[in-house]
Design a protein around this motif. Structure first.
Motif, PDB file in Angstrom:
ATOM      1  N   PRO A  37       0.628  -1.776  -8.011  1.00 27.28           N
ATOM      2  CA  PRO A  37       0.664  -1.572  -6.558  1.00 27.28           C
ATOM      3  C   PRO A  37       1.435  -2.619  -5.777  1.00 27.28           C
ATOM      4  O   PRO A  37       1.880  -2.345  -4.658  1.00 27.28           O
ATOM      5  CB  PRO A  37      -0.825  -1.583  -6.172  1.00 27.28           C
ATOM      6  CG  PRO A  37      -1.496  -2.356  -7.253  1.00 27.28           C
ATOM      7  CD  PRO A  37      -0.738  -2.036  -8.500  1.00 27.28           C
ATOM      8  N   ASP A  38       1.629  -3.817  -6.331  1.00 32.48           N
ATOM      9  CA  ASP A  38       2.343  -4.865  -5.598  1.00 32.48           C
ATOM     10  C   ASP A  38       3.859  -4.682  -5.641  1.00 32.48           C
ATOM     11  O   ASP A  38       4.576  -5.373  -4.911  1.00 32.48           O
ATOM     12  CB  ASP A  38       2.005  -6.241  -6.170  1.00 32.48           C
ATOM     13  CG  ASP A  38       0.547  -6.608  -5.935  1.00 32.48           C
ATOM     14  OD1 ASP A  38       0.073  -6.411  -4.807  1.00 32.48           O
ATOM     15  OD2 ASP A  38      -0.112  -7.079  -6.877  1.00 32.48           O
ATOM     16  N   ARG A  39       4.338  -3.763  -6.465  1.00 32.97           N
ATOM     17  CA  ARG A  39       5.787  -3.595  -6.615  1.00 32.97           C
ATOM     18  C   ARG A  39       6.323  -2.595  -5.597  1.00 32.97           C
ATOM     19  O   ARG A  39       5.723  -1.555  -5.358  1.00 32.97           O
ATOM     20  CB  ARG A  39       6.108  -3.103  -8.039  1.00 32.97           C
ATOM     21  CG  ARG A  39       7.613  -2.981  -8.341  1.00 32.97           C
ATOM     22  CD  ARG A  39       7.814  -2.854  -9.847  1.00 32.97           C
ATOM     23  NE  ARG A  39       7.145  -1.676 -10.382  1.00 32.97           N
ATOM     24  CZ  ARG A  39       7.745  -0.480 -10.522  1.00 32.97           C
ATOM     25  NH1 ARG A  39       9.011  -0.313 -10.175  1.00 32.97           N
ATOM     26  NH2 ARG A  39       7.063   0.530 -11.033  1.00 32.97           N
ATOM     27  N   PHE A  40       7.474  -2.924  -4.992  1.00 26.63           N
ATOM     28  CA  PHE A  40       8.137  -2.012  -4.067  1.00 26.63           C
ATOM     29  C   PHE A  40       8.867  -0.960  -4.887  1.00 26.63           C
ATOM     30  O   PHE A  40       9.853  -1.240  -5.563  1.00 26.63           O
ATOM     31  CB  PHE A  40       9.136  -2.778  -3.181  1.00 26.63           C
ATOM     32  CG  PHE A  40       9.794  -1.911  -2.132  1.00 26.63           C
ATOM     33  CD1 PHE A  40       9.131  -1.588  -0.959  1.00 26.63           C
ATOM     34  CD2 PHE A  40      11.077  -1.421  -2.316  1.00 26.63           C
ATOM     35  CE1 PHE A  40       9.729  -0.789   0.005  1.00 26.63           C
ATOM     36  CE2 PHE A  40      11.686  -0.626  -1.362  1.00 26.63           C
ATOM     37  CZ  PHE A  40      11.008  -0.306  -0.200  1.00 26.63           C
ATOM     38  N   ASP A  41       8.371   0.275  -4.837  1.00 22.50           N
ATOM     39  CA  ASP A  41       8.902   1.349  -5.678  1.00 22.50           C
ATOM     40  C   ASP A  41       8.941   2.657  -4.888  1.00 22.50           C
ATOM     41  O   ASP A  41       8.002   3.464  -4.938  1.00 22.50           O
ATOM     42  CB  ASP A  41       8.036   1.511  -6.932  1.00 22.50           C
ATOM     43  CG  ASP A  41       8.525   2.630  -7.837  1.00 22.50           C
ATOM     44  OD1 ASP A  41       9.682   3.083  -7.658  1.00 22.50           O
ATOM     45  OD2 ASP A  41       7.750   3.062  -8.712  1.00 22.50           O
ATOM     46  N   PRO A  42      10.025   2.915  -4.150  1.00 20.28           N
ATOM     47  CA  PRO A  42      10.118   4.148  -3.359  1.00 20.28           C
ATOM     48  C   PRO A  42      10.021   5.423  -4.181  1.00 20.28           C
ATOM     49  O   PRO A  42       9.614   6.472  -3.658  1.00 20.28           O
ATOM     50  CB  PRO A  42      11.504   4.028  -2.697  1.00 20.28           C
ATOM     51  CG  PRO A  42      11.810   2.572  -2.707  1.00 20.28           C
ATOM     52  CD  PRO A  42      11.205   2.048  -3.965  1.00 20.28           C
ATOM     53  N   ASP A  43      10.372   5.341  -5.462  1.00 21.15           N
ATOM     54  CA  ASP A  43      10.344   6.539  -6.297  1.00 21.15           C
ATOM     55  C   ASP A  43       8.941   7.111  -6.447  1.00 21.15           C
ATOM     56  O   ASP A  43       8.793   8.270  -6.854  1.00 21.15           O
ATOM     57  CB  ASP A  43      10.928   6.236  -7.674  1.00 21.15           C
ATOM     58  CG  ASP A  43      12.448   6.104  -7.626  1.00 21.15           C
ATOM     59  OD1 ASP A  43      13.103   7.022  -7.102  1.00 21.15           O
ATOM     60  OD2 ASP A  43      12.971   5.067  -8.084  1.00 21.15           O
ATOM     61  N   ARG A  44       7.916   6.344  -6.115  1.00 20.06           N
ATOM     62  CA  ARG A  44       6.549   6.887  -6.137  1.00 20.06           C
ATOM     63  C   ARG A  44       6.475   8.171  -5.311  1.00 20.06           C
ATOM     64  O   ARG A  44       5.778   9.121  -5.665  1.00 20.06           O
ATOM     65  CB  ARG A  44       5.555   5.902  -5.534  1.00 20.06           C
ATOM     66  CG  ARG A  44       5.455   4.547  -6.146  1.00 20.06           C
ATOM     67  CD  ARG A  44       4.473   3.695  -5.332  1.00 20.06           C
ATOM     68  NE  ARG A  44       4.597   2.276  -5.607  1.00 20.06           N
ATOM     69  CZ  ARG A  44       3.956   1.652  -6.577  1.00 20.06           C
ATOM     70  NH1 ARG A  44       3.171   2.344  -7.377  1.00 20.06           N
ATOM     71  NH2 ARG A  44       4.109   0.350  -6.757  1.00 20.06           N
ATOM     72  N   PHE A  45       7.177   8.156  -4.181  1.00 22.05           N
ATOM     73  CA  PHE A  45       7.081   9.275  -3.241  1.00 22.05           C
ATOM     74  C   PHE A  45       8.033  10.414  -3.598  1.00 22.05           C
ATOM     75  O   PHE A  45       8.014  11.451  -2.947  1.00 22.05           O
ATOM     76  CB  PHE A  45       7.342   8.774  -1.819  1.00 22.05           C
ATOM     77  CG  PHE A  45       6.253   7.877  -1.308  1.00 22.05           C
ATOM     78  CD1 PHE A  45       5.152   8.398  -0.653  1.00 22.05           C
ATOM     79  CD2 PHE A  45       6.305   6.505  -1.514  1.00 22.05           C
ATOM     80  CE1 PHE A  45       4.132   7.579  -0.198  1.00 22.05           C
ATOM     81  CE2 PHE A  45       5.302   5.672  -1.061  1.00 22.05           C
ATOM     82  CZ  PHE A  45       4.205   6.213  -0.399  1.00 22.05           C
ATOM     83  N   LEU A  46       8.863  10.202  -4.615  1.00 26.56           N
ATOM     84  CA  LEU A  46       9.755  11.262  -5.089  1.00 26.56           C
ATOM     85  C   LEU A  46       9.184  11.942  -6.328  1.00 26.56           C
ATOM     86  O   LEU A  46       9.527  13.087  -6.625  1.00 26.56           O
ATOM     87  CB  LEU A  46      11.144  10.687  -5.402  1.00 26.56           C
ATOM     88  CG  LEU A  46      11.874  10.012  -4.237  1.00 26.56           C
ATOM     89  CD1 LEU A  46      13.216   9.467  -4.716  1.00 26.56           C
ATOM     90  CD2 LEU A  46      12.076  10.981  -3.081  1.00 26.56           C
ATOM     91  N   ARG A  47       8.308  11.232  -7.031  1.00 26.56           N
ATOM     92  CA  ARG A  47       7.769  11.766  -8.289  1.00 26.56           C
ATOM     93  C   ARG A  47       6.639  12.761  -8.062  1.00 26.56           C
ATOM     94  O   ARG A  47       6.437  13.660  -8.869  1.00 26.56           O
ATOM     95  CB  ARG A  47       7.275  10.612  -9.180  1.00 26.56           C
ATOM     96  CG  ARG A  47       8.378   9.757  -9.760  1.00 26.56           C
ATOM     97  CD  ARG A  47       7.839   8.829 -10.824  1.00 26.56           C
ATOM     98  NE  ARG A  47       6.989   7.792 -10.275  1.00 26.56           N
ATOM     99  CZ  ARG A  47       7.403   6.551 -10.015  1.00 26.56           C
ATOM    100  NH1 ARG A  47       8.672   6.217 -10.251  1.00 26.56           N
ATOM    101  NH2 ARG A  47       6.569   5.654  -9.523  1.00 26.56           N
ATOM    102  N   SER A  48       5.878  12.582  -6.984  1.00 22.91           N
ATOM    103  CA  SER A  48       4.727  13.454  -6.777  1.00 22.91           C
ATOM    104  C   SER A  48       4.335  13.486  -5.311  1.00 22.91           C
ATOM    105  O   SER A  48       4.742  12.627  -4.525  1.00 22.91           O
ATOM    106  CB  SER A  48       3.534  12.965  -7.623  1.00 22.91           C
ATOM    107  OG  SER A  48       3.171  11.656  -7.233  1.00 22.91           O
ATOM    108  N   ARG A  49       3.550  14.488  -4.946  1.00 26.10           N
ATOM    109  CA  ARG A  49       3.025  14.581  -3.591  1.00 26.10           C
ATOM    110  C   ARG A  49       1.824  13.639  -3.463  1.00 26.10           C
ATOM    111  O   ARG A  49       0.994  13.561  -4.367  1.00 26.10           O
ATOM    112  CB  ARG A  49       2.595  16.013  -3.275  1.00 26.10           C
ATOM    113  CG  ARG A  49       3.769  16.975  -3.162  1.00 26.10           C
ATOM    114  CD  ARG A  49       3.287  18.385  -2.838  1.00 26.10           C
ATOM    115  NE  ARG A  49       2.606  18.426  -1.552  1.00 26.10           N
ATOM    116  CZ  ARG A  49       3.229  18.587  -0.391  1.00 26.10           C
ATOM    117  NH1 ARG A  49       4.548  18.712  -0.354  1.00 26.10           N
ATOM    118  NH2 ARG A  49       2.542  18.637   0.737  1.00 26.10           N
ATOM    119  N   ILE A  50       1.758  12.947  -2.327  1.00 24.72           N
ATOM    120  CA  ILE A  50       0.697  11.967  -2.115  1.00 24.72           C
ATOM    121  C   ILE A  50      -0.360  12.555  -1.194  1.00 24.72           C
ATOM    122  O   ILE A  50      -0.058  13.119  -0.138  1.00 24.72           O
ATOM    123  CB  ILE A  50       1.270  10.674  -1.500  1.00 24.72           C
ATOM    124  CG1 ILE A  50       2.427  10.142  -2.364  1.00 24.72           C
ATOM    125  CG2 ILE A  50       0.186   9.627  -1.339  1.00 24.72           C
ATOM    126  CD1 ILE A  50       2.041   9.794  -3.771  1.00 24.72           C
TER     127      ILE A  50
END
Length: 344
Positions: free
Chosen positions: A249-262
């Motif tokens: 969770p501490d890592r800045f990773d925009p791809d989180r929001f491209l891989r799945s719906r939140i």
């Protein structure tokens, strides 16, 4: 429905605020972000394009926000005048100064005319048959909220997004690649990676880190019983950094929001439920268009000393939390073409 038409205003306001920036200079992100978002707020709320009038509003809102400190917001006992002196008396005077500007602009509008392009017209045209008290006072409250909450929180988010974009060259390159053939604000707000960058910045740095609600009935959460009438809060840092929901969770990773719906139960930078921030969609639009305008107008670089420092802490700044230190970017060059709107 009005948000799409505001894209041109956001682009124009951002371009105005960076017009005088020249290569070889360094620019502070806080000063720039606050200037842009306050400019946008004044243009959207009142359609104020005149520079002198906008300066009056800027001074009034800035002074009021600086006086509205955390102790006054959180400790009701401090909200009392001491013979016309003290922090509360000063805050009231500054509020009245802003209200005089608001009253002057309200007097120029016709309450029974069709709603126009700005928020003042929308409020003046709204009718609540169940409303009590003086209508003008309620509108003043709404306008102050739009001007204050509508710029400082967005400015904080803009600072953090720009920080992460220019700290990580791979992030900057991916955003720049999306923007390479995209000019119109309506296209910019639909860009997936830029949108993901903004969402990830809001996950790591929610501008208001706790969402408060007053319970209408008893509620037990995690074994803790709370009675009706109690105020409870959702700590967004605990939610947004929950490792069972957000790996690393501490890592800045925009791809989180491209891989799945939140789910809205996992991510809530604008709160949730029917009291979710009414300005959420506008803030997202403003962030995307303003960041795009900056990147397509200026070639910026984060100084090496800043890249090598630890990420700044978030600290209270007015009604929001912001980086504890000023973040500066070096201006390398100006680009020949900026983001343009539809001729507004």
């Amino acid at each position: 429905e009005r948000i799409k038409s505001y894209g041109d205003i956001i682009a124009a306001a951002t371009a105005d605020e960076i017009r005088s920036v020249r290569p070889g200079e360094s620019i502070g992100m806080r000063e720039l972000a606050v200037a842009i978002t306050l400019h946008v707020a004044i243009r959207v709320v009142f359609s104020v394009a005149d520079a002198d009038r906008r300066t009056e509003y800027t001074r009034a809102v800035t002074a009021l926000m600086r006086a509205n400190t955390a102790p006054l917001m959180l400790v009701p006992a401090l909200r009392r005048e001491l013979g016309g002196h003290g922090p509360w008396a000063r805050l009231v005077r500054l509020r009245d100064d802003l209200d005089r500007l608001l009253s002057d602009d309200m007097a120029l509008r016709q309450p029974d005319s069709p709603a126009g392009a700005d928020m003042l017209d929308v409020l003046l045209s709204a009718v609540d048959p169940d409303a009590t008290g003086e209508p003008g006072l309620a509108i003043h409250d709404q306008l102050r909220t739009l001007l204050a909450a509508g710029h400082e929180t967005t400015a904080t988010s803009m600072m953090w997004a720009l920080y992460h974009i220019y700290r990580d060259e791979s992030v900057r390159e991916r955003v720049a690649a999306e923007l390479a053939h995209c000019r119109a604000p309506a296209e910019i707000t639909a860009l997936p990676y830029l949108g993901a960058v903004i969402k990830e910045a809001l996950r790591l740095h929610p501008p208001v880190p706790i969402v408060l609600r007053r319970l209408k009935e008893p509620l037990t959460v995690g074994g803790v019983a709370c009675a009706a009438g109690k105020i409870v809060g959702i700590a967004l840092y605990a939610l947004h950094f929950n490792p069972s929901v957000w790996p690393d969770p501490d890592r800045f990773d925009p791809d989180r929001f491209l891989r799945s719906r939140i789910s809205p139960f996992e991510y809530a930078p604008f709160g949730g439920g029917y009291r979710r921030c009414i300005g959420a969609a506008f803030a997202s639009c403003e962030l995307a268009v303003a960041i795009a305008t900056i990147m397509q107008t200026l070639e910026l670089r984060m100084p090496e000393r800043e890249q090598n420092r630890r990420e700044p802490r978030s600290v209270a700044r007015g009604i929001a939390v912001a980086p504890a230190r000023e973040i500066t970017l070096d201006v390398i060059d100006r680009q020949p073409v900026a983001v343009t709107g539809g001729g507004r």
